[in-house]
Scaffold this motif. Structure first.
Motif, PDB file in Angstrom:
ATOM      1  N   CYS A 282      42.998  48.457  39.954  1.00 20.62           N
ATOM      2  CA  CYS A 282      41.839  47.813  40.068  1.00 20.62           C
ATOM      3  C   CYS A 282      41.901  46.408  39.205  1.00 20.62           C
TER       4      CYS A 282
ATOM      5  N   CYS B  17      39.060  45.791  44.013  1.00 24.65           N
ATOM      6  CA  CYS B  17      39.349  47.482  43.684  1.00 24.65           C
ATOM      7  C   CYS B  17      40.230  47.841  44.401  1.00 24.65           C
ATOM      8  N   ALA B  18      41.000  48.562  44.047  1.00 29.24           N
ATOM      9  CA  ALA B  18      42.430  49.107  44.424  1.00 29.24           C
ATOM     10  C   ALA B  18      42.013  50.376  45.372  1.00 29.24           C
ATOM     11  N   VAL B  19      40.973  51.248  44.774  1.00 28.12           N
ATOM     12  CA  VAL B  19      40.335  52.250  45.388  1.00 28.12           C
ATOM     13  C   VAL B  19      39.705  51.822  46.869  1.00 28.12           C
TER      14      VAL B  19
ATOM     15  N   HIS C 128      34.752  51.677  41.251  1.00 29.46           N
ATOM     16  CA  HIS C 128      35.102  51.781  42.638  1.00 29.46           C
ATOM     17  C   HIS C 128      34.248  51.861  43.581  1.00 29.46           C
TER      18      HIS C 128
ATOM     19  N   CYS D 221      36.451  49.491  36.299  1.00 26.08           N
ATOM     20  CA  CYS D 221      36.199  49.689  37.672  1.00 26.08           C
ATOM     21  C   CYS D 221      35.569  51.052  37.977  1.00 26.08           C
TER      22      CYS D 221
HETATM   23 ZN    ZN Z   1      38.282  50.187  41.484  1.00 31.31          ZN
END
Ligand code: ZN
Length: 308
Positions: free
Chosen positions: A265, A278-280, A272, A270
Motif C-alpha cells: 500500500c 491501497c493494494a488491498v 485499506h 493504510c
Molecule cells: Zn491498503
C-alpha cells in the motif's frame, strides 16, 4: 506438585485430569491474576495447571498455578463487554462446523472465527455439514466457498451424516490432537461427534438447541477425551463471537490474502478502507480478494454487530 489438565469449568469449579487420567474437582488458590490478560475467567479448558491435594476422599484439589499457554481462543464476554472470555487454550487445531441452511451460518461469523484463530496461527478446518439438504445450486455455492477457503490455506471438508459423505475423513481429523470444535447450535455438531465416538453419547439435543436459539444455557467449553492423546473441546453458545485483542492496524495481518499484500500500500499505516494507492482495494477490484471476505474485514474493523 502434580500437573493436570483442565477438562471442564463452571466458573468457580474446575475439573482437573491428572497425568494418569484421574479426575479431580479443583478450585483456585486465592485470587488469580495473569499479566496483561483482561478476562472474566482466569483459567479455561485446555489449560495445564499445577495442583495440590486438598481432600483426598472427595477428590478436591487446589489449583496453584497455570503453566504457560502456547495459544488460546478468546471471545467477548457475554456479560462484561470490556473483558474477554477465554474459551480454550493450548490447541493443536480448530474445526469449524457450518451449514448453508437449517440453520444458515453467516460468512461473517466464519471469518470472525478464522481471524481469532489466525492470531495464533491455529490451523482451522472448515466442515460444511448437512450436504444432503442442499440442491444443486446450493451445492455449487459450497464448492465455490470450499475453493475460496482452501486457497487461503484452510482445510475444507464436506460432510453428511445421512449419506456418510466425508465421515471417514471427519473421524481422522482428530487423531492425537487437541481440537476445538466450533459452530452455531443446530449445525449438527453433537450428531457428528457421536459418529466419531459413539461411546461418549454426547447428550446435547440439537433440536431443542435450535428451537431455543439465542438462549444461553452454558457458555463454558467442555473437553472430551476421545482416546489416548486425543482431546476434543466442545464450545457451546458461541453464537456471538467478538474479536478481542486485535488492534485496528494489525487486523489485516489475520486475513491471509491481505497479509500477502503487506507493504504494497502507498501509506504504511493504510487501513485499506478509502486510502489512495491501497493494494488491498486494488486486489478487491481485480477480484483477487473475495467481496465477502473484505466485507467481513470492514465489519470487524468497524466493530459492528457480531452477526452479519
Ligand atoms: Zn491498503
Amino acid at each position: 506438585m502434580e500437573k493436570g489438565l483442565i477438562m471442564r469449568s463452571t466458573g468457580s469449579w474446575y475439573e482437573v485430569r491428572s497425568e494418569s487420567g484421574e479426575i479431580f474437582s479443583g478450585r483456585l488458590k486465592g485470587k488469580f491474576k495473569i499479566k496483561g490478560m483482561q478476562t472474566s475467567n482466569p483459567i479455561a479448558v485446555g489449560d495445564w495447571v499445577h495442583y495440590s491435594m486438598e481432600d483426598e476422599t472427595h477428590k478436591h484439589v487446589i489449583i496453584e498455578d497455570i503453566l504457560p499457554r502456547s495459544n488460546y481462543i478468546i471471545r467477548k464476554s457475554v456479560h462484561k463487554t470490556a473483558h474477554g472470555q477465554l474459551m480454550a487454550c493450548n490447541l493443536d487445531q480448530a474445526v469449524f462446523i457450518m451449514t448453508l441452511k437449517m440453520p444458515k451460518t453467516s460468512l461473517g461469523f466464519l471469518d470472525r472465527f478464522l481471524v481469532t484463530a489466525e492470531a495464533f496461527r491455529i490451523p482451522v478446518t472448515i466442515v460444511f455439514n448437512k450436504m444432503d439438504l442442499l440442491n444443486e445450486s446450493e451445492q455449487e455455492e459450497v464448492f465455490e466457498l470450499a475453493a475460496l477457503y482452501e486457497e487461503l490455506g484452510y482445510g475444507v471438508l464436506l460432510t453428511s451424516v445421512e449419506t456418510g459423505v466425508g465421515m471417514e475423513e471427519f473421524k481422522h481429523l482428530f487423531k492425537l490432537k487437541v481440537t476445538l470444535l466450533a459452530g452455531h447450535s443446530g449445525v449438527g455438531k453433537s450428531t457428528l461427534l457421536n459418529q466419531v465416538s459413539p461411546q461418549l453419547n454426547i447428550k446435547t439435543s440439537e433440536i431443542s438447541d435450535f428451537a431455543k436459539k439465542g438462549v444461553h444455557t452454558t457458555t463454558y467449553a467442555t473437553m472430551w477425551e476421545l482416546e489416548k492423546d486425543t482431546f476434543l473441546i466442545d464450545s457451546p453458545g458461541i453464537n456471538e463471537l467478538g474479536v478481542m485483542e486485535i488492534e485496528e492496524d494489525e487486523l489485516s495481518h489475520y486475513f491471509p490474502e491481505m497479509r500477502a499484500l503487506l507493504g504494497e500500500c502507498k501509506f504504511n499505516n493504510c487501513r485499506h478502507v478509502r486510502e489512495p494507492g491501497c493494494a488491498v482495494i486494488h486486489a478487491l477490484e481485480e477480484g483477487e480478494i473475495a467481496t465477502s471476505r473484505y466485507l467481513s474485514y470492514l465489519s470487524i474493523l468497524e466493530n459492528k454487530d457480531n452477526r452479519r
